[in-house]
Design a protein around this motif. Sequence first.
Motif, PDB file in Angstrom:
ATOM      1  N   GLY A 105      43.672  45.911 -13.177  1.00  0.00           N
ATOM      2  CA  GLY A 105      44.738  46.519 -12.395  1.00  0.00           C
ATOM      3  C   GLY A 105      44.399  46.571 -10.917  1.00  0.00           C
ATOM      4  O   GLY A 105      43.234  46.695 -10.534  1.00  0.00           O
ATOM      5  N   HIS A 106      45.431  46.465 -10.070  1.00  0.00           N
ATOM      6  CA  HIS A 106      45.261  46.523  -8.623  1.00  0.00           C
ATOM      7  C   HIS A 106      46.201  47.578  -8.051  1.00  0.00           C
ATOM      8  O   HIS A 106      47.387  47.598  -8.385  1.00  0.00           O
ATOM      9  CB  HIS A 106      45.563  45.174  -7.969  1.00  0.00           C
ATOM     10  N   PRO A 107      45.691  48.478  -7.182  1.00  0.00           N
ATOM     11  CA  PRO A 107      46.566  49.476  -6.562  1.00  0.00           C
ATOM     12  C   PRO A 107      47.304  48.892  -5.360  1.00  0.00           C
ATOM     13  O   PRO A 107      46.688  48.451  -4.390  1.00  0.00           O
ATOM     14  CB  PRO A 107      45.580  50.572  -6.135  1.00  0.00           C
ATOM     15  N   PHE A 108      48.632  48.884  -5.425  1.00  0.00           N
ATOM     16  CA  PHE A 108      49.461  48.436  -4.309  1.00  0.00           C
ATOM     17  C   PHE A 108      50.546  49.475  -4.059  1.00  0.00           C
ATOM     18  O   PHE A 108      51.191  49.959  -4.994  1.00  0.00           O
ATOM     19  CB  PHE A 108      50.122  47.083  -4.589  1.00  0.00           C
ATOM     20  N   SER A 109      50.760  49.791  -2.795  1.00  0.00           N
ATOM     21  CA  SER A 109      51.794  50.750  -2.426  1.00  0.00           C
ATOM     22  C   SER A 109      53.177  50.110  -2.510  1.00  0.00           C
ATOM     23  O   SER A 109      53.333  48.889  -2.379  1.00  0.00           O
ATOM     24  CB  SER A 109      51.574  51.247  -0.993  1.00  0.00           C
ATOM     25  N   LEU A 110      54.167  50.947  -2.709  1.00  0.00           N
ATOM     26  CA  LEU A 110      55.554  50.506  -2.588  1.00  0.00           C
ATOM     27  C   LEU A 110      55.836  50.233  -1.124  1.00  0.00           C
ATOM     28  O   LEU A 110      55.537  51.053  -0.260  1.00  0.00           O
ATOM     29  CB  LEU A 110      56.499  51.581  -3.114  1.00  0.00           C
ATOM     30  N   SER A 111      56.422  49.066  -0.838  1.00  0.00           N
ATOM     31  CA  SER A 111      56.685  48.701   0.556  1.00  0.00           C
ATOM     32  C   SER A 111      58.138  48.892   0.945  1.00  0.00           C
ATOM     33  O   SER A 111      58.539  48.541   2.059  1.00  0.00           O
ATOM     34  CB  SER A 111      56.258  47.243   0.809  1.00  0.00           C
ATOM     35  N   SER A 112      58.946  49.453   0.050  1.00  0.00           N
ATOM     36  CA  SER A 112      60.304  49.866   0.374  1.00  0.00           C
ATOM     37  C   SER A 112      60.663  51.034  -0.524  1.00  0.00           C
ATOM     38  O   SER A 112      59.956  51.326  -1.498  1.00  0.00           O
ATOM     39  CB  SER A 112      61.298  48.715   0.204  1.00  0.00           C
ATOM     40  N   VAL A 113      61.747  51.704  -0.208  1.00  0.00           N
ATOM     41  CA  VAL A 113      62.152  52.863  -0.992  1.00  0.00           C
ATOM     42  C   VAL A 113      62.482  52.420  -2.410  1.00  0.00           C
ATOM     43  O   VAL A 113      63.263  51.484  -2.611  1.00  0.00           O
ATOM     44  CB  VAL A 113      63.378  53.542  -0.355  1.00  0.00           C
ATOM     45  N   ILE A 122      53.041  45.688 -16.210  1.00  0.00           N
ATOM     46  CA  ILE A 122      52.634  47.013 -16.689  1.00  0.00           C
ATOM     47  C   ILE A 122      52.138  47.801 -15.484  1.00  0.00           C
ATOM     48  O   ILE A 122      51.353  47.292 -14.683  1.00  0.00           O
ATOM     49  CB  ILE A 122      51.518  46.917 -17.750  1.00  0.00           C
ATOM     50  N   VAL A 123      52.610  49.040 -15.348  1.00  0.00           N
ATOM     51  CA  VAL A 123      52.198  49.860 -14.211  1.00  0.00           C
ATOM     52  C   VAL A 123      51.617  51.178 -14.692  1.00  0.00           C
ATOM     53  O   VAL A 123      51.994  51.713 -15.730  1.00  0.00           O
ATOM     54  CB  VAL A 123      53.381  50.138 -13.249  1.00  0.00           C
ATOM     55  N   GLU A 124      50.665  51.679 -13.920  1.00  0.00           N
ATOM     56  CA  GLU A 124      50.187  53.050 -14.056  1.00  0.00           C
ATOM     57  C   GLU A 124      50.633  53.807 -12.816  1.00  0.00           C
ATOM     58  O   GLU A 124      50.468  53.339 -11.699  1.00  0.00           O
ATOM     59  CB  GLU A 124      48.662  53.096 -14.136  1.00  0.00           C
ATOM     60  N   GLY A 125      51.174  54.975 -13.004  1.00  0.00           N
ATOM     61  CA  GLY A 125      51.607  55.762 -11.871  1.00  0.00           C
ATOM     62  C   GLY A 125      53.028  56.255 -12.050  1.00  0.00           C
ATOM     63  O   GLY A 125      53.551  56.274 -13.166  1.00  0.00           O
ATOM     64  N   PRO A 126      53.651  56.698 -10.946  1.00  0.00           N
ATOM     65  CA  PRO A 126      53.200  56.576  -9.560  1.00  0.00           C
ATOM     66  C   PRO A 126      52.123  57.598  -9.200  1.00  0.00           C
ATOM     67  O   PRO A 126      52.072  58.687  -9.755  1.00  0.00           O
ATOM     68  CB  PRO A 126      54.480  56.826  -8.766  1.00  0.00           C
ATOM     69  N   TYR A 127      51.275  57.201  -8.225  1.00  0.00           N
ATOM     70  CA  TYR A 127      50.208  58.049  -7.732  1.00  0.00           C
ATOM     71  C   TYR A 127      50.387  58.255  -6.233  1.00  0.00           C
ATOM     72  O   TYR A 127      51.093  57.508  -5.557  1.00  0.00           O
ATOM     73  CB  TYR A 127      48.845  57.403  -7.983  1.00  0.00           C
ATOM     74  N   PRO A 136      45.044  35.000 -18.472  1.00  0.00           N
ATOM     75  CA  PRO A 136      43.721  35.629 -18.436  1.00  0.00           C
ATOM     76  C   PRO A 136      43.503  36.406 -17.144  1.00  0.00           C
ATOM     77  O   PRO A 136      43.873  35.955 -16.063  1.00  0.00           O
ATOM     78  CB  PRO A 136      42.765  34.426 -18.542  1.00  0.00           C
ATOM     79  N   GLY A 137      42.900  37.581 -17.279  1.00  0.00           N
ATOM     80  CA  GLY A 137      42.658  38.418 -16.117  1.00  0.00           C
ATOM     81  C   GLY A 137      43.725  39.466 -15.871  1.00  0.00           C
ATOM     82  O   GLY A 137      43.592  40.276 -14.947  1.00  0.00           O
ATOM     83  N   TRP A 138      44.763  39.498 -16.717  1.00  0.00           N
ATOM     84  CA  TRP A 138      45.848  40.447 -16.503  1.00  0.00           C
ATOM     85  C   TRP A 138      45.403  41.893 -16.697  1.00  0.00           C
ATOM     86  O   TRP A 138      46.057  42.820 -16.197  1.00  0.00           O
ATOM     87  CB  TRP A 138      47.015  40.149 -17.447  1.00  0.00           C
ATOM     88  N   THR A 139      44.271  42.109 -17.390  1.00  0.00           N
ATOM     89  CA  THR A 139      43.837  43.479 -17.665  1.00  0.00           C
ATOM     90  C   THR A 139      43.321  44.194 -16.413  1.00  0.00           C
ATOM     91  O   THR A 139      43.226  45.422 -16.407  1.00  0.00           O
ATOM     92  CB  THR A 139      42.726  43.485 -18.725  1.00  0.00           C
ATOM     93  N   PHE A 191      51.452  52.303  -7.226  1.00  0.00           N
ATOM     94  CA  PHE A 191      51.192  52.082  -8.645  1.00  0.00           C
ATOM     95  C   PHE A 191      49.924  51.244  -8.772  1.00  0.00           C
ATOM     96  O   PHE A 191      49.511  50.550  -7.834  1.00  0.00           O
ATOM     97  CB  PHE A 191      52.339  51.309  -9.312  1.00  0.00           C
ATOM     98  N   VAL A 192      49.309  51.306  -9.946  1.00  0.00           N
ATOM     99  CA  VAL A 192      48.303  50.319 -10.334  1.00  0.00           C
ATOM    100  C   VAL A 192      49.051  49.279 -11.153  1.00  0.00           C
ATOM    101  O   VAL A 192      49.633  49.587 -12.193  1.00  0.00           O
ATOM    102  CB  VAL A 192      47.168  50.957 -11.148  1.00  0.00           C
ATOM    103  N   TRP A 193      49.043  48.021 -10.676  1.00  0.00           N
ATOM    104  CA  TRP A 193      49.894  46.966 -11.230  1.00  0.00           C
ATOM    105  C   TRP A 193      49.071  46.003 -12.072  1.00  0.00           C
ATOM    106  O   TRP A 193      47.954  45.615 -11.699  1.00  0.00           O
ATOM    107  CB  TRP A 193      50.560  46.170 -10.118  1.00  0.00           C
ATOM    108  N   ARG A 194      49.641  45.592 -13.193  1.00  0.00           N
ATOM    109  CA  ARG A 194      49.087  44.514 -14.023  1.00  0.00           C
ATOM    110  C   ARG A 194      50.209  43.544 -14.350  1.00  0.00           C
ATOM    111  O   ARG A 194      51.245  43.944 -14.886  1.00  0.00           O
ATOM    112  CB  ARG A 194      48.466  45.066 -15.307  1.00  0.00           C
ATOM    113  N   PHE A 195      49.988  42.276 -14.021  1.00  0.00           N
ATOM    114  CA  PHE A 195      50.985  41.238 -14.257  1.00  0.00           C
ATOM    115  C   PHE A 195      50.525  40.376 -15.433  1.00  0.00           C
ATOM    116  O   PHE A 195      49.436  39.786 -15.389  1.00  0.00           O
ATOM    117  CB  PHE A 195      51.190  40.392 -13.006  1.00  0.00           C
TER     118      PHE A 195
END
Length: 451
Positions: A268-276, A305-310, A263-266, A255-259
């Motif tokens: 997004g960073h791509p992080f893989s799922l590390s478990s099922v 907020i997430v974009e994906g899954p990709y 400030p700076g939450w806009t 997913f592309v993750w936004r926490f």
Amino acid sequence: MRRRAQAWRAAATTVIWATSLFVVALWVSGGGVGAVLGADGETVTTLGRLTGLVAANLLLYQVLLMARVPLFERGFGRDGITRMHRFVGFWSFWLMGAHIVLLALGYAITAGINPFVQLWGFIWDYPGMLLATAGALLILLVVITSIRGARRRLRYESWHLLHLYAYLGVGLALPHQLWTGADFLSSPLATAYWWSVWGLAAASILVFRFGVPLLRSTRHALRVASVEPDGARGVTIRVSGRDLAALGARAGQFFVWRFLDGPGWTRGHPFSLSSVPGRDLTLTARVVGDGTHRLTSLVPGTRVIVEGPYGEMTGDLRTGSKLLMIGAGAGVAPLLALLEHEDYEPGEATLITRESLDEDALRQDAIADLVSRRGVRYLPLVGPRSSGPSSWLPSSHSAWAGPDLLRHLIPDPETYDVFVCGAQPWMTDLERDLASAGFSHHRVHSESFTI
């Protein structure tokens, strides 16, 4: 699943070819072929028209690629889109430059004036050209900062902010095309086409980059459940929510993750799922900059907020009975999710990890569980990078040729699917040795997350 993927790819390819052929038809119907044969100022001008049409079409693709339209995401995959993004971006820029130079030169030859005088007249006297000039300068800024050497010198956060100026650059360049471009206004059909496709591109950005992620994340009530240190320079975050199965995420995807922690939450960073993915979503990141350092200070309850899954690096790619997983740094994360999810017998899955320091290793508890419960063979490679021909290896193994080591560890490569995840130069070096070791290209699966 493969047939569905092929259908999406065919649909995406059809759209690209259909719009490209329409652009060529516009140029031909406008007398482009005959004008080229004139060998005069009109010849140069019509070549300028052609490069402008192609550049506009490529800019349209660039916007649609950045908009993460499902048609292209499912048709080409994130890795394919990443390659297309760079290719289309640079070519659209060079063709845009050729369009400007050729039109100024062609008009100047016809009028018998200095090309620089003609260019200045374009900028000041033609509607929308001041905006187009500003847009071209913004696109130039994005191109310069996207060159690999410049990209490596920029913090991710700075590069991401500068990259967003591409939207503004395209938006500023658009009015002159739709107000004064002869090929854009040559017929009601051409005018309707260009207004429609650019309107669709703008709507796609609003819907798929902003609307859909916000609505889905709100509907699933995504929030940080826990934050735990992982190794000396890592962090593992668990995100909870309701009805997460409806997100459709699979092991190996990201997913592309936004926490929403300030400030700076806009960004997004791509992080893989590390478990099922199941009752929660888990991501593991290496802390290497300001963006990832912020993850260590997240508190439970923070909205997400997430974009994906990709991503297409899932178990659907498997054609063999055995698995070889090779990951470096945070690239180990999606491989562990796949090892948790996939079917294999004890001893039929091998995990090779690459770290510079022992203490940097991520998800050691999860790896130990896979070794004891699923019979995974675990081979950590630790140490500084080898100076030999196989730089994916540590210096402690520099006496080995990469293909020889792989054949020593895996004597029956024809029975394995290989999943590779790490930095792109590291993966390129490793994939070359995998091919030399006898692993089929069609069974080596990787995905790049960089642009």
